[in-house]
Design an enzyme around this catalytic site. Structure first.
Site, PDB file in Angstrom:
ATOM      1  N   HIS A 213     -44.399 -49.580  24.655  1.00 57.07           N
ATOM      2  CA  HIS A 213     -45.280 -50.053  23.560  1.00 57.07           C
ATOM      3  C   HIS A 213     -46.738 -49.776  23.964  1.00 57.07           C
ATOM      4  CE1 HIS A 213     -46.501 -51.927  20.006  1.00 57.07           C
ATOM      5  NE2 HIS A 213     -46.167 -53.182  20.216  1.00 57.07           N
TER       6      HIS A 213
ATOM      7  N   ARG B 129     -55.718 -55.099  18.154  1.00 53.93           N
ATOM      8  CA  ARG B 129     -54.855 -53.966  17.805  1.00 53.93           C
ATOM      9  C   ARG B 129     -55.621 -53.038  16.854  1.00 53.93           C
ATOM     10  NH1 ARG B 129     -49.450 -54.734  18.006  1.00 53.93           N
ATOM     11  NH2 ARG B 129     -49.265 -52.473  18.184  1.00 53.93           N
TER      12      ARG B 129
ATOM     13  N   GLN C  84     -49.993 -51.321  22.130  1.00 56.37           N
ATOM     14  CA  GLN C  84     -50.194 -52.735  22.483  1.00 56.37           C
ATOM     15  C   GLN C  84     -50.971 -52.834  23.802  1.00 56.37           C
ATOM     16  OE1 GLN C  84     -48.869 -55.711  20.808  1.00 56.37           O
ATOM     17  NE2 GLN C  84     -50.381 -56.573  22.182  1.00 56.37           N
TER      18      GLN C  84
HETATM   19  N1   CP Z   1     -47.149 -56.773  18.691  1.00 58.31           N
HETATM   20  C1   CP Z   1     -46.663 -56.005  17.706  1.00 58.31           C
HETATM   21  O1   CP Z   1     -46.405 -54.806  17.887  1.00 58.31           O
HETATM   22  O2   CP Z   1     -46.503 -56.639  16.511  1.00 58.31           O
HETATM   23  P1   CP Z   1     -45.723 -56.076  15.238  1.00 58.31           P
HETATM   24  O3   CP Z   1     -44.271 -55.991  15.616  1.00 58.31           O
HETATM   25  O4   CP Z   1     -45.980 -57.104  14.172  1.00 58.31           O
HETATM   26  O5   CP Z   1     -46.278 -54.735  14.871  1.00 58.31           O
HETATM   27  N1  NVA Z   2     -40.429 -56.445  22.897  1.00 54.40           N
HETATM   28  C1  NVA Z   2     -40.647 -56.695  21.494  1.00 54.40           C
HETATM   29  C2  NVA Z   2     -42.052 -56.361  21.110  1.00 54.40           C
HETATM   30  C3  NVA Z   2     -42.392 -56.625  19.671  1.00 54.40           C
HETATM   31  C4  NVA Z   2     -43.795 -56.225  19.314  1.00 54.40           C
HETATM   32  C5  NVA Z   2     -39.654 -55.877  20.689  1.00 54.40           C
HETATM   33  O1  NVA Z   2     -39.426 -54.709  21.020  1.00 54.40           O
HETATM   34  O2  NVA Z   2     -39.112 -56.409  19.713  1.00 54.40           O
END
Ligand code: CP
Ligand code: NVA
Length: 307
Positions: free
Chosen positions: A130, A293, A133
């Protein structure tokens, strides 16, 4: 061409400085109402095969504030959902838009989109990583702590996509990172090795442990994420049992520095990975982190589209 798929591979030390600088500048301009239509006439296709609140809204609003436009393409509406290949989708979109942001399950699908297309690709979350993030997280830490180098972040819980990108990002930024996860749920060794590689340059210390108290000892930042990521819903009951000793609560916050901040990528599940008093308490910066973000993603868009 600049992709933003993997923090270790796609963000050089110079890129990181540039991205944080541009993100802060974007934030100032946004707050003071200074027009910054750097991406006028540009279009971003946003493919989502998983849910999102923050990532979708920030990229869509970010493109608008930069003078461009974003197209929300849900899996239910586009032909990928009916079996059109990533290869064909990459070629088609490359002829019509200037960049693609994708949130999906298999990380390889994102890599393939970049391989077969001819426009920048941004990873809006995969099962493995990710990275958007992680940039917003560094921006948030920098704002609250006045810098990054030498600070210690402790991640507690599932060694998931968020952990992988945090390992990559902290090592690149010269931050120490400790991750506490139960046996069998630690972050992939590949990400630990990448962090160790960058740590040789930046001096970061990396600690992988099963003990949350060891990880949080003297930390400047304590970070939590859900115990059950998207795609793991049927494992929820089992995971609640496995992770029950990995909750961020006031006792765990007590071993960190007095002025430590609490972070969470959100969405959060109060009473599971974090208690209500911590996430809604004075040390929590989760809503600044969420807002960042927007500013961080605008920096990523400018970096991908103009450099
Ligand atoms: N933290 C994050 O990526 O949030 P969303 O899943 O809402 O995009
Ligand atoms: N680890 C979580 C992050 C969500 C933003 C997922 O992948 O669902």
């Amino acid at each position: 061409m600049k992709h933003y798929i993997d923090f270790h591979e796609d963000v050089s030390f110079d890129d990181l400085n540039y991205l944080l600088e541009i993100a802060s500048d974007m934030k100032k301009k946004t707050k003071t109402g200074v027009k910054h239509h750097i991406l006028e006439g540009k279009s971003l296709a946003m493919i989502f095969t998983k849910s999102s609140t923050r990532t979708r809204v920030s990229f869509e609003v970010g493109m608008y504030q930069l003078g461009g436009q974003a197209l929300f393409l849900s899996n239910d509406d586009i032909q990928i959902g009916r079996g059109e290949t990533i290869h064909d989708t990459a070629k088609v979109l490359s002829g019509m838009v200037d960049g693609i942001m994708i949130r999906t399950f298999a990380h390889q699908d994102i890599v393939d989109l970049a391989k077969y297309g001819s426009i920048p690709v941004i990873n809006g979350l995969s099962d493995d990583q990710h990275p958007t993030q992680a940039l917003a997280d560094l921006l948030t830490i920098q704002e609250h702590k006045g810098g990054l180098k030498g600070l210690k972040l402790a991640y507690v819980g599932d060694g998931n996509n968020v952990t992988a990108s945090l390992l990559q990002a902290c090592a690149k930024a010269g931050m120490d990172i400790s991750c506490a996860s139960p046996k069998g749920y630690t972050a992939g060794q590949k990400y630990v090795d990448q962090a160790l590689e960058d740590a040789k340059v930046t001096g970061s210390k990396i600690l992988m442990t099963e003990d949350p108290f060891e990880a949080c000892d003297g930390a400047d930042v304590i970070y939590a994420d859900t115990w059950t990521s998207m795609g793991q819903e049927e494992e929820k009951a089992k995971r609640v049992e496995i992770f029950k000793d990995y909750q961020v609560n006031s006792k765990l916050m007590g071993v960190a520095h007095k002025d430590a901040i609490f972070m969470h990528c959100l969405p959060a599940y109060r009473g599971y990975e974090v208690t209500e008093d911590v996430i809604d308490g004075p040390q929590s910066v989760v809503f600044d982190e969420a807002e960042n973000r927007l500013h961080a993603h605008k920096a990523i868009l400018v970096n991908c589209f103009t450099r």
